[in-house]
Design a protein around this motif. Structure first.
Motif, PDB file in Angstrom:
ATOM      1  N   THR A 182       0.812  -1.221   0.000  1.00  0.00           N
ATOM      2  CA  THR A 182       0.000   0.000   0.000  1.00  0.00           C
ATOM      3  C   THR A 182       0.843   1.268   0.000  1.00  0.00           C
ATOM      4  O   THR A 182       0.615   2.175  -0.812  1.00  0.00           O
ATOM      5  CB  THR A 182      -0.967   0.010   1.202  1.00  0.00           C
ATOM      6  N   ARG A 204      -9.695   0.247   1.607  1.00  0.00           N
ATOM      7  CA  ARG A 204      -9.956   1.678   1.428  1.00  0.00           C
ATOM      8  C   ARG A 204      -8.652   2.466   1.299  1.00  0.00           C
ATOM      9  O   ARG A 204      -8.577   3.423   0.523  1.00  0.00           O
ATOM     10  CB  ARG A 204     -10.801   2.202   2.582  1.00  0.00           C
ATOM     11  N   ARG A 205      -7.632   2.046   2.035  1.00  0.00           N
ATOM     12  CA  ARG A 205      -6.323   2.708   1.914  1.00  0.00           C
ATOM     13  C   ARG A 205      -5.742   2.493   0.519  1.00  0.00           C
ATOM     14  O   ARG A 205      -5.124   3.402  -0.054  1.00  0.00           O
ATOM     15  CB  ARG A 205      -5.372   2.169   2.974  1.00  0.00           C
ATOM     16  N   ALA A 261       1.276   4.259  -2.959  1.00  0.00           N
ATOM     17  CA  ALA A 261       1.017   5.667  -2.650  1.00  0.00           C
ATOM     18  C   ALA A 261       2.236   6.538  -2.952  1.00  0.00           C
ATOM     19  O   ALA A 261       2.092   7.732  -3.255  1.00  0.00           O
ATOM     20  CB  ALA A 261       0.621   5.818  -1.185  1.00  0.00           C
ATOM     21  N   GLU A 302      -7.461   4.692  -2.017  1.00  0.00           N
ATOM     22  CA  GLU A 302      -6.961   6.071  -1.904  1.00  0.00           C
ATOM     23  C   GLU A 302      -5.551   6.204  -2.465  1.00  0.00           C
ATOM     24  O   GLU A 302      -5.197   7.227  -3.052  1.00  0.00           O
ATOM     25  CB  GLU A 302      -6.970   6.494  -0.429  1.00  0.00           C
ATOM     26  N   ASP A 334      -4.279   5.469  -8.435  1.00  0.00           N
ATOM     27  CA  ASP A 334      -4.943   6.416  -9.342  1.00  0.00           C
ATOM     28  C   ASP A 334      -6.266   5.842  -9.824  1.00  0.00           C
ATOM     29  O   ASP A 334      -7.228   6.579 -10.034  1.00  0.00           O
ATOM     30  CB  ASP A 334      -4.027   6.708 -10.540  1.00  0.00           C
TER      31      ASP A 334
END
Length: 262
Positions: A20, A48-49, A24, A52, A55
Protein backbone atom coordinates in the motif's frame (compact mmCIF):
# COMPACT_ATOMS: atom_id res chain seq x y z
CA UNK A 1 4.01 4.92 -17.61
CA UNK A 2 0.90 3.01 -16.56
CA UNK A 3 1.53 0.26 -13.99
CA UNK A 4 -1.17 -2.32 -13.31
CA UNK A 5 -1.25 -4.31 -10.07
CA UNK A 6 -3.36 -7.49 -10.24
CA UNK A 7 -4.35 -9.25 -7.01
CA UNK A 8 -6.92 -11.16 -4.98
CA UNK A 9 -5.44 -9.67 -1.82
CA UNK A 10 -6.35 -5.98 -1.87
CA UNK A 11 -7.76 -6.25 1.68
CA UNK A 12 -6.49 -6.99 5.21
CA UNK A 13 -3.78 -9.32 3.98
CA UNK A 14 0.04 -9.39 4.18
CA UNK A 15 0.36 -8.52 0.48
CA UNK A 16 -1.66 -5.35 1.01
CA UNK A 17 0.31 -4.50 4.14
CA UNK A 18 3.53 -4.61 2.09
CA UNK A 19 2.33 -2.85 -1.04
CA UNK A 20 0.00 0.00 0.00
CA UNK A 21 2.61 2.58 0.98
CA UNK A 22 4.71 1.77 -2.08
CA UNK A 23 1.78 2.39 -4.41
CA UNK A 24 1.02 5.67 -2.65
CA UNK A 25 4.68 6.72 -3.05
CA UNK A 26 4.84 6.34 -6.85
CA UNK A 27 6.06 9.45 -8.67
CA UNK A 28 2.76 10.66 -10.10
CA UNK A 29 4.51 12.81 -12.70
CA UNK A 30 5.88 9.67 -14.33
CA UNK A 31 3.75 6.75 -13.16
CA UNK A 32 0.04 6.00 -13.01
CA UNK A 33 -1.02 3.18 -10.68
CA UNK A 34 -3.98 0.98 -11.70
CA UNK A 35 -5.21 -1.71 -9.28
CA UNK A 36 -7.26 -4.66 -10.59
CA UNK A 37 -8.98 -6.53 -7.77
CA UNK A 38 -10.57 -9.96 -7.84
CA UNK A 39 -11.28 -12.57 -5.19
CA UNK A 40 -13.14 -11.72 -1.94
CA UNK A 41 -14.95 -8.38 -2.19
CA UNK A 42 -14.21 -7.14 1.31
CA UNK A 43 -14.70 -3.49 2.23
CA UNK A 44 -12.16 -3.11 5.03
CA UNK A 45 -9.71 -0.41 6.10
CA UNK A 46 -6.81 -1.82 4.10
CA UNK A 47 -8.85 -1.93 0.90
CA UNK A 48 -9.96 1.68 1.43
CA UNK A 49 -6.32 2.71 1.91
CA UNK A 50 -5.43 1.01 -1.37
CA UNK A 51 -8.26 2.75 -3.21
CA UNK A 52 -6.96 6.07 -1.90
CA UNK A 53 -3.35 5.22 -2.75
CA UNK A 54 -4.02 4.25 -6.38
CA UNK A 55 -4.94 6.42 -9.34
CA UNK A 56 -7.52 3.86 -10.47
CA UNK A 57 -9.10 0.89 -8.66
CA UNK A 58 -11.09 -1.57 -10.78
CA UNK A 59 -12.99 -4.58 -9.51
CA UNK A 60 -12.80 -7.49 -11.97
CA UNK A 61 -14.19 -10.31 -9.80
CA UNK A 62 -17.33 -10.57 -11.94
CA UNK A 63 -15.44 -10.53 -15.24
CA UNK A 64 -14.09 -13.71 -16.79
CA UNK A 65 -10.41 -13.86 -17.74
CA UNK A 66 -10.99 -12.67 -21.30
CA UNK A 67 -13.06 -9.69 -20.16
CA UNK A 68 -10.55 -8.78 -17.46
CA UNK A 69 -7.62 -9.00 -19.86
CA UNK A 70 -9.47 -6.83 -22.36
CA UNK A 71 -10.17 -4.21 -19.68
CA UNK A 72 -6.46 -4.10 -18.81
CA UNK A 73 -5.59 -3.88 -22.51
CA UNK A 74 -8.10 -1.05 -23.01
CA UNK A 75 -6.49 0.85 -20.12
CA UNK A 76 -3.21 0.72 -22.07
CA UNK A 77 -1.19 -0.65 -19.18
CA UNK A 78 2.54 -0.79 -19.86
CA UNK A 79 3.52 -3.24 -17.11
CA UNK A 80 1.18 -5.64 -15.32
CA UNK A 81 2.40 -6.97 -11.95
CA UNK A 82 0.68 -10.08 -10.60
CA UNK A 83 0.67 -10.12 -6.78
CA UNK A 84 -1.09 -13.45 -6.23
CA UNK A 85 0.66 -16.20 -8.18
CA UNK A 86 -0.40 -19.75 -7.28
CA UNK A 87 -2.10 -18.80 -4.01
CA UNK A 88 -5.79 -18.63 -3.06
CA UNK A 89 -8.15 -17.29 -5.74
CA UNK A 90 -5.36 -17.24 -8.37
CA UNK A 91 -6.36 -16.15 -11.88
CA UNK A 92 -3.22 -16.55 -13.95
CA UNK A 93 -5.38 -16.98 -17.04
CA UNK A 94 -5.51 -13.19 -17.19
CA UNK A 95 -1.72 -12.95 -17.48
CA UNK A 96 -1.64 -15.83 -19.95
CA UNK A 97 -3.72 -13.69 -22.36
CA UNK A 98 -0.82 -11.20 -22.50
CA UNK A 99 -2.82 -7.97 -22.06
CA UNK A 100 0.32 -5.84 -21.58
CA UNK A 101 3.80 -5.58 -23.15
CA UNK A 102 5.47 -6.57 -19.86
CA UNK A 103 4.14 -8.91 -17.15
CA UNK A 104 5.88 -9.57 -13.84
CA UNK A 105 5.22 -11.52 -10.64
CA UNK A 106 5.96 -9.97 -7.24
CA UNK A 107 5.40 -10.54 -3.50
CA UNK A 108 2.39 -12.86 -3.57
CA UNK A 109 4.12 -16.07 -4.66
CA UNK A 110 7.72 -17.04 -3.96
CA UNK A 111 8.61 -18.93 -7.11
CA UNK A 112 8.33 -18.84 -10.87
CA UNK A 113 4.89 -19.10 -12.46
CA UNK A 114 6.04 -21.31 -15.32
CA UNK A 115 4.87 -21.37 -18.91
CA UNK A 116 6.14 -17.86 -19.60
CA UNK A 117 3.28 -16.35 -17.62
CA UNK A 118 5.38 -13.65 -16.00
CA UNK A 119 8.82 -12.45 -14.99
CA UNK A 120 9.63 -12.11 -11.32
CA UNK A 121 10.52 -9.27 -8.97
CA UNK A 122 12.40 -10.73 -6.01
CA UNK A 123 10.57 -9.73 -2.84
CA UNK A 124 8.56 -11.59 -0.23
CA UNK A 125 5.24 -12.07 1.54
CA UNK A 126 3.50 -14.44 3.94
CA UNK A 127 0.26 -16.40 3.48
CA UNK A 128 -2.07 -16.66 6.49
CA UNK A 129 -5.18 -18.74 7.17
CA UNK A 130 -8.58 -17.30 6.33
CA UNK A 131 -9.34 -16.62 9.98
CA UNK A 132 -10.43 -13.33 11.47
CA UNK A 133 -7.33 -11.17 11.66
CA UNK A 134 -6.44 -8.62 14.30
CA UNK A 135 -5.59 -5.11 13.15
CA UNK A 136 -2.09 -4.58 11.78
CA UNK A 137 -1.33 -2.11 14.58
CA UNK A 138 -2.34 -4.63 17.27
CA UNK A 139 -0.34 -7.35 15.52
CA UNK A 140 2.81 -5.23 15.49
CA UNK A 141 2.26 -4.08 19.08
CA UNK A 142 2.19 -7.71 20.23
CA UNK A 143 5.32 -8.54 18.23
CA UNK A 144 7.20 -5.69 19.96
CA UNK A 145 6.86 -7.54 23.28
CA UNK A 146 9.09 -10.34 21.97
CA UNK A 147 12.73 -10.65 23.07
CA UNK A 148 13.96 -12.73 20.13
CA UNK A 149 12.22 -13.97 16.99
CA UNK A 150 13.21 -17.31 15.44
CA UNK A 151 12.99 -17.62 11.68
CA UNK A 152 11.78 -20.80 9.98
CA UNK A 153 13.84 -23.03 7.68
CA UNK A 154 13.94 -24.02 4.85
CA UNK A 155 11.03 -21.67 4.02
CA UNK A 156 11.94 -18.35 5.61
CA UNK A 157 9.51 -15.72 6.80
CA UNK A 158 8.86 -12.78 4.50
CA UNK A 159 6.21 -10.30 5.60
CA UNK A 160 6.42 -11.79 9.10
CA UNK A 161 10.15 -11.04 9.16
CA UNK A 162 9.41 -7.54 7.93
CA UNK A 163 6.87 -7.01 10.73
CA UNK A 164 9.26 -8.39 13.36
CA UNK A 165 12.16 -6.20 12.30
CA UNK A 166 9.96 -3.13 11.91
CA UNK A 167 8.94 -3.66 15.55
CA UNK A 168 12.62 -3.58 16.56
CA UNK A 169 12.83 -7.26 17.50
CA UNK A 170 16.04 -9.19 16.67
CA UNK A 171 15.34 -12.03 14.22
CA UNK A 172 17.72 -14.99 13.98
CA UNK A 173 17.73 -16.80 10.65
CA UNK A 174 19.43 -19.80 9.08
CA UNK A 175 20.14 -19.15 5.40
CA UNK A 176 20.05 -21.81 2.71
CA UNK A 177 20.83 -21.79 -1.01
CA UNK A 178 17.35 -21.09 -2.43
CA UNK A 179 15.44 -17.83 -2.68
CA UNK A 180 12.80 -18.89 -0.16
CA UNK A 181 15.50 -19.84 2.35
CA UNK A 182 17.21 -16.45 2.09
CA UNK A 183 14.30 -14.00 2.43
CA UNK A 184 14.89 -13.07 6.07
CA UNK A 185 18.65 -13.00 5.48
CA UNK A 186 18.12 -10.50 2.67
CA UNK A 187 16.14 -8.21 4.97
CA UNK A 188 18.77 -8.49 7.72
CA UNK A 189 21.60 -7.80 5.27
CA UNK A 190 19.84 -4.70 3.97
CA UNK A 191 19.52 -3.51 7.57
CA UNK A 192 23.20 -4.16 8.26
CA UNK A 193 22.32 -6.89 10.79
CA UNK A 194 24.36 -9.76 9.33
CA UNK A 195 25.34 -10.91 12.82
CA UNK A 196 21.83 -12.40 13.08
CA UNK A 197 22.36 -14.59 9.97
CA UNK A 198 23.67 -18.15 10.27
CA UNK A 199 24.32 -20.81 7.65
CA UNK A 200 23.96 -24.06 9.61
CA UNK A 201 21.60 -25.53 12.16
CA UNK A 202 24.26 -25.78 14.91
CA UNK A 203 25.22 -22.13 14.42
CA UNK A 204 21.57 -21.12 14.46
CA UNK A 205 20.87 -22.95 17.72
CA UNK A 206 24.08 -21.63 19.28
CA UNK A 207 23.25 -18.01 18.44
CA UNK A 208 19.69 -18.32 19.74
CA UNK A 209 20.93 -19.78 23.05
CA UNK A 210 23.59 -17.09 23.38
CA UNK A 211 21.08 -14.27 22.85
CA UNK A 212 18.61 -15.89 25.23
CA UNK A 213 21.22 -16.05 27.98
CA UNK A 214 23.06 -12.79 27.35
CA UNK A 215 20.70 -9.89 28.05
CA UNK A 216 23.33 -7.20 27.46
CA UNK A 217 24.20 -8.53 24.01
CA UNK A 218 20.53 -8.86 23.19
CA UNK A 219 19.88 -5.25 24.18
CA UNK A 220 22.92 -4.03 22.22
CA UNK A 221 21.54 -5.73 19.10
CA UNK A 222 18.11 -4.18 19.71
CA UNK A 223 19.69 -0.73 19.96
CA UNK A 224 21.65 -1.23 16.75
CA UNK A 225 18.53 -2.50 14.97
CA UNK A 226 16.61 0.58 16.12
CA UNK A 227 19.34 2.83 14.70
CA UNK A 228 19.43 0.95 11.40
CA UNK A 229 15.66 1.13 11.00
CA UNK A 230 15.76 4.93 10.95
CA UNK A 231 17.83 5.00 7.75
CA UNK A 232 17.03 1.75 5.91
CA UNK A 233 15.26 1.85 2.55
CA UNK A 234 13.14 -1.09 3.76
CA UNK A 235 10.83 1.15 5.75
CA UNK A 236 11.02 4.31 3.68
CA UNK A 237 8.37 3.87 0.97
CA UNK A 238 9.53 6.88 -1.05
CA UNK A 239 13.06 5.49 -1.46
CA UNK A 240 11.79 1.98 -2.10
CA UNK A 241 9.28 3.20 -4.69
CA UNK A 242 12.03 5.12 -6.47
CA UNK A 243 14.17 1.98 -6.72
CA UNK A 244 11.19 -0.05 -7.91
CA UNK A 245 10.48 2.56 -10.58
CA UNK A 246 14.05 2.29 -11.85
CA UNK A 247 13.54 -1.46 -12.22
CA UNK A 248 10.20 -0.99 -14.00
CA UNK A 249 11.74 1.49 -16.44
CA UNK A 250 14.53 -0.98 -17.23
CA UNK A 251 12.03 -3.79 -17.84
CA UNK A 252 9.98 -1.54 -20.11
CA UNK A 253 13.04 -0.49 -22.09
CA UNK A 254 14.09 -4.12 -22.51
CA UNK A 255 10.65 -4.98 -23.86
CA UNK A 256 10.73 -2.04 -26.28
CA UNK A 257 14.09 -3.27 -27.52
CA UNK A 258 12.71 -6.78 -28.02
CA UNK A 259 14.89 -8.27 -25.28
CA UNK A 260 12.21 -9.15 -22.70
CA UNK A 261 8.44 -9.11 -22.31
CA UNK A 262 7.94 -11.33 -19.24
Amino acid sequence: MRIGYLSADFRNHPVAHLITQVIAAHDRKQFEAHLYAYGPEIDDEERRRLIEAADHFTGISRMDDVEAAQRIRDDQIDILIDLTGYTAHARLGICALRPTPVIASWIGYIGTLGGGAAGRLHHAKRQTPNAKRQSLADHRARIALTDIALDTFPYNSGATASDVLRAGVPLVTCMGETFVSRMAGSLLHTLGMDELCTSSRPDYVSLVIELARNASKREAIRRKLGEQLSTSVLYQPDKFASQLEQLLRAMHEQAKGGRRSI
